[in-house]
Design a protein around this motif. Structure first.
Motif, PDB file in Angstrom:
ATOM      1  N   PHE A  22       0.826  -1.205   0.000  1.00 49.45           N
ATOM      2  CA  PHE A  22       0.000   0.000   0.000  1.00 49.45           C
ATOM      3  C   PHE A  22       0.864   1.260   0.000  1.00 49.45           C
ATOM      4  N   LEU A  23       1.963   1.237   0.748  1.00 47.08           N
ATOM      5  CA  LEU A  23       2.870   2.388   0.770  1.00 47.08           C
ATOM      6  C   LEU A  23       3.476   2.622  -0.613  1.00 47.08           C
ATOM      7  N   LEU A  24       3.945   1.554  -1.254  1.00 36.66           N
ATOM      8  CA  LEU A  24       4.531   1.692  -2.586  1.00 36.66           C
ATOM      9  C   LEU A  24       3.498   2.155  -3.621  1.00 36.66           C
ATOM     10  N   ILE A  25       2.276   1.667  -3.505  1.00 35.16           N
ATOM     11  CA  ILE A  25       1.209   2.122  -4.403  1.00 35.16           C
ATOM     12  C   ILE A  25       0.962   3.611  -4.199  1.00 35.16           C
ATOM     13  N   GLY A  26       0.929   4.030  -2.941  1.00 36.92           N
ATOM     14  CA  GLY A  26       0.729   5.452  -2.640  1.00 36.92           C
ATOM     15  C   GLY A  26       1.838   6.322  -3.214  1.00 36.92           C
ATOM     16  N   LEU A  27       3.078   5.861  -3.092  1.00 36.59           N
ATOM     17  CA  LEU A  27       4.204   6.626  -3.649  1.00 36.59           C
ATOM     18  C   LEU A  27       4.128   6.689  -5.175  1.00 36.59           C
ATOM     19  N   ALA A  28       3.742   5.585  -5.801  1.00 31.07           N
ATOM     20  CA  ALA A  28       3.625   5.568  -7.262  1.00 31.07           C
ATOM     21  C   ALA A  28       2.504   6.499  -7.726  1.00 31.07           C
ATOM     22  N   ASN A  30       1.343   9.093  -6.129  1.00 31.68           N
ATOM     23  CA  ASN A  30       1.786  10.473  -5.904  1.00 31.68           C
ATOM     24  C   ASN A  30       2.685  10.946  -7.036  1.00 31.68           C
ATOM     25  N   ASP A  31       3.591  10.090  -7.481  1.00 28.30           N
ATOM     26  CA  ASP A  31       4.493  10.445  -8.574  1.00 28.30           C
ATOM     27  C   ASP A  31       3.729  10.675  -9.878  1.00 28.30           C
ATOM     28  N   VAL A  32       2.770   9.805 -10.167  1.00 34.76           N
ATOM     29  CA  VAL A  32       1.979   9.951 -11.393  1.00 34.76           C
ATOM     30  C   VAL A  32       1.153  11.232 -11.353  1.00 34.76           C
ATOM     31  N   LEU A  33       0.568  11.536 -10.186  1.00 38.78           N
ATOM     32  CA  LEU A  33      -0.244  12.752 -10.072  1.00 38.78           C
ATOM     33  C   LEU A  33       0.610  14.006 -10.241  1.00 38.78           C
ATOM     34  N   LYS A  34       1.818  13.995  -9.705  1.00 37.50           N
ATOM     35  CA  LYS A  34       2.701  15.153  -9.849  1.00 37.50           C
ATOM     36  C   LYS A  34       3.143  15.340 -11.299  1.00 37.50           C
ATOM     37  N   GLY A  42      -9.257  16.016  -8.956  1.00 37.28           N
ATOM     38  CA  GLY A  42      -8.851  14.676  -9.376  1.00 37.28           C
ATOM     39  C   GLY A  42      -7.945  14.012  -8.357  1.00 37.28           C
ATOM     40  N   ARG A  43      -7.043  14.795  -7.778  1.00 36.10           N
ATOM     41  CA  ARG A  43      -6.152  14.253  -6.748  1.00 36.10           C
ATOM     42  C   ARG A  43      -6.946  13.788  -5.528  1.00 36.10           C
ATOM     43  N   VAL A  44      -7.927  14.584  -5.137  1.00 33.22           N
ATOM     44  CA  VAL A  44      -8.740  14.224  -3.975  1.00 33.22           C
ATOM     45  C   VAL A  44      -9.486  12.915  -4.232  1.00 33.22           C
ATOM     46  N   ILE A  45     -10.043  12.764  -5.407  1.00 35.34           N
ATOM     47  CA  ILE A  45     -10.771  11.544  -5.746  1.00 35.34           C
ATOM     48  C   ILE A  45      -9.833  10.338  -5.718  1.00 35.34           C
ATOM     49  N   VAL A  46      -8.658  10.482  -6.290  1.00 36.56           N
ATOM     50  CA  VAL A  46      -7.693   9.371  -6.320  1.00 36.56           C
ATOM     51  C   VAL A  46      -7.291   8.975  -4.905  1.00 36.56           C
ATOM     52  N   TRP A  47      -6.993   9.950  -4.044  1.00 40.27           N
ATOM     53  CA  TRP A  47      -6.588   9.629  -2.680  1.00 40.27           C
ATOM     54  C   TRP A  47      -7.740   9.051  -1.871  1.00 40.27           C
ATOM     55  N   LEU A  48      -8.982   9.490  -2.129  1.00 44.82           N
ATOM     56  CA  LEU A  48     -10.131   8.891  -1.445  1.00 44.82           C
ATOM     57  C   LEU A  48     -10.281   7.413  -1.804  1.00 44.82           C
TER      58      LEU A  48
END
Length: 74
Positions: A22-28, A30-34, A42-48
């Motif tokens: 889950f941590l690695l997915i979150g980092l990936a 975050n990188d794609v969103l940046k 869109g970022r809020v929806i993805v993180w939700l």
């Protein structure tokens, strides 16, 4: 001693593995969103969605723990 606690060690290791995934997915994500310059909505929806996936996994573990400690599903 290891043979006596093998199931518990295996369960802890599996939970740590899923936490790392889950941590690695979150980092990936975050990188794609940046890099994709995604708008704030869109970022809020993805993180939700990611949060609800993690929350569901945690809820499953808590429910499983209570069911097994109560003698149901043994």
């Amino acid at each position: 001693m290891l043979a006596e606690n093998f199931e518990q060690i295996e369960a802890i290791g599996l939970n740590l593995f899923f936490a790392a995934i889950f941590l690695l997915i979150g980092l990936a994500i975050n990188d794609v969103l940046k890099r994709g310059d995604v708008p704030k909505f869109g970022r809020v929806i993805v993180w939700l969605v990611l949060f609800f996936g993690c929350a569901g996994f945690i809820a499953k573990g808590v429910i499983q723990f209570f069911m097994e400690s109560g003698g149901i599903g043994s």
